[in-house]
Design a protein around this motif. Structure first.
Motif, short mmCIF file in Angstrom:
data_model
loop_
_atom_site.label_atom_id
_atom_site.label_comp_id
_atom_site.label_asym_id
_atom_site.label_seq_id
_atom_site.Cartn_x
_atom_site.Cartn_y
_atom_site.Cartn_z
N GLU A 18 36.94 -13.38 50.91
CA GLU A 18 36.47 -12.39 49.93
C GLU A 18 37.58 -11.94 48.99
OE1 GLU A 18 32.71 -9.68 51.02
OE2 GLU A 18 34.47 -9.36 52.28
N TYR A 19 38.78 -11.80 49.56
CA TYR A 19 39.90 -11.30 48.76
C TYR A 19 41.10 -12.23 48.94
CZ TYR A 19 36.94 -7.22 48.66
OH TYR A 19 35.86 -6.39 48.51
N ASN A 20 41.86 -12.40 47.87
CA ASN A 20 43.04 -13.25 47.96
C ASN A 20 44.22 -12.47 48.51
OD1 ASN A 20 43.98 -11.72 45.79
ND2 ASN A 20 43.39 -13.25 44.26
N THR A 21 45.37 -13.11 48.57
CA THR A 21 46.54 -12.47 49.17
C THR A 21 47.02 -11.27 48.38
OG1 THR A 21 47.95 -14.06 48.04
CG2 THR A 21 47.32 -14.58 50.31
N SER A 22 46.55 -11.15 47.14
CA SER A 22 46.90 -9.98 46.33
C SER A 22 45.90 -8.84 46.53
CB SER A 22 46.94 -10.35 44.84
OG SER A 22 47.92 -11.33 44.61
N GLY A 23 44.92 -9.07 47.39
CA GLY A 23 43.91 -8.04 47.64
C GLY A 23 42.84 -7.96 46.58
N ARG A 24 42.73 -9.01 45.78
CA ARG A 24 41.75 -9.00 44.70
C ARG A 24 40.68 -10.05 44.95
NH1 ARG A 24 45.82 -8.89 39.44
NH2 ARG A 24 46.82 -6.91 39.90
N LEU A 25 39.57 -9.91 44.29
CA LEU A 25 38.56 -10.95 44.33
C LEU A 25 39.12 -12.20 43.66
CD1 LEU A 25 35.42 -8.84 43.41
CD2 LEU A 25 35.73 -10.14 45.51
#
Length: 129
Positions: free
Chosen positions: A102-109
């Motif tokens: 759901e989220y990438n390593t940057s915490g974003r979609l």
């Protein structure tokens, strides 16, 4: 693997609206992110919008903000892209995509092609001036 089938494309005039649908099958979409991309003739495929399946958080490309709305219906396993105030520059093939994270390593979609593993065949949207 998720199978994706888009529909809802067509030919419209500038200023009109379209709603694209993407039906997913093959596995549960819990913890998935779903995205819409588009590819205009002679151009690369660009990100349009993404949504998290569990929380329905959303993220939009600048070109889509204020005119496009992504949503999902968990009961129907379907993701939508409502497109309003369409412009000729919105003409493209629109693709639905699924990412198992759901989220990438940057915490974003996720918002890049490489982050999405499964893709639909696309649906053509043509906006005449």
């Amino acid at each position: 693997q998720v199978q994706l089938v888009e529909s809802g494309g067509g030919l419209v005039q500038a200023g009109e609206s379209l709603r694209l649908s993407c039906v997913a099958s093959g596995r549960s979409l819990i913890s998935y992110a779903m995205g819409w991309f588009r590819q205009a003739p002679g151009k690369e495929r660009d990100f349009v919008a993404a949504i998290s399946w569990s929380a329905a958080s959303t993220y939009y490309a600048d070109s889509a903000k204020g005119r496009f709305t992504i949503s999902r219906d968990t009961a129907k396993n379907t993701v939508y892209l409502q497109m309003n105030s369409l412009k000729p520059e919105d003409t493209a093939i629109y693709y639905c995509a699924a990412d198992g994270y759901e989220y990438n390593t940057s915490g974003r979609l996720p918002s890049t092609e490489s982050e999405y593993a499964d893709w639909g065949q696309g649906t053509q949207v043509t906006v005449s001036s």
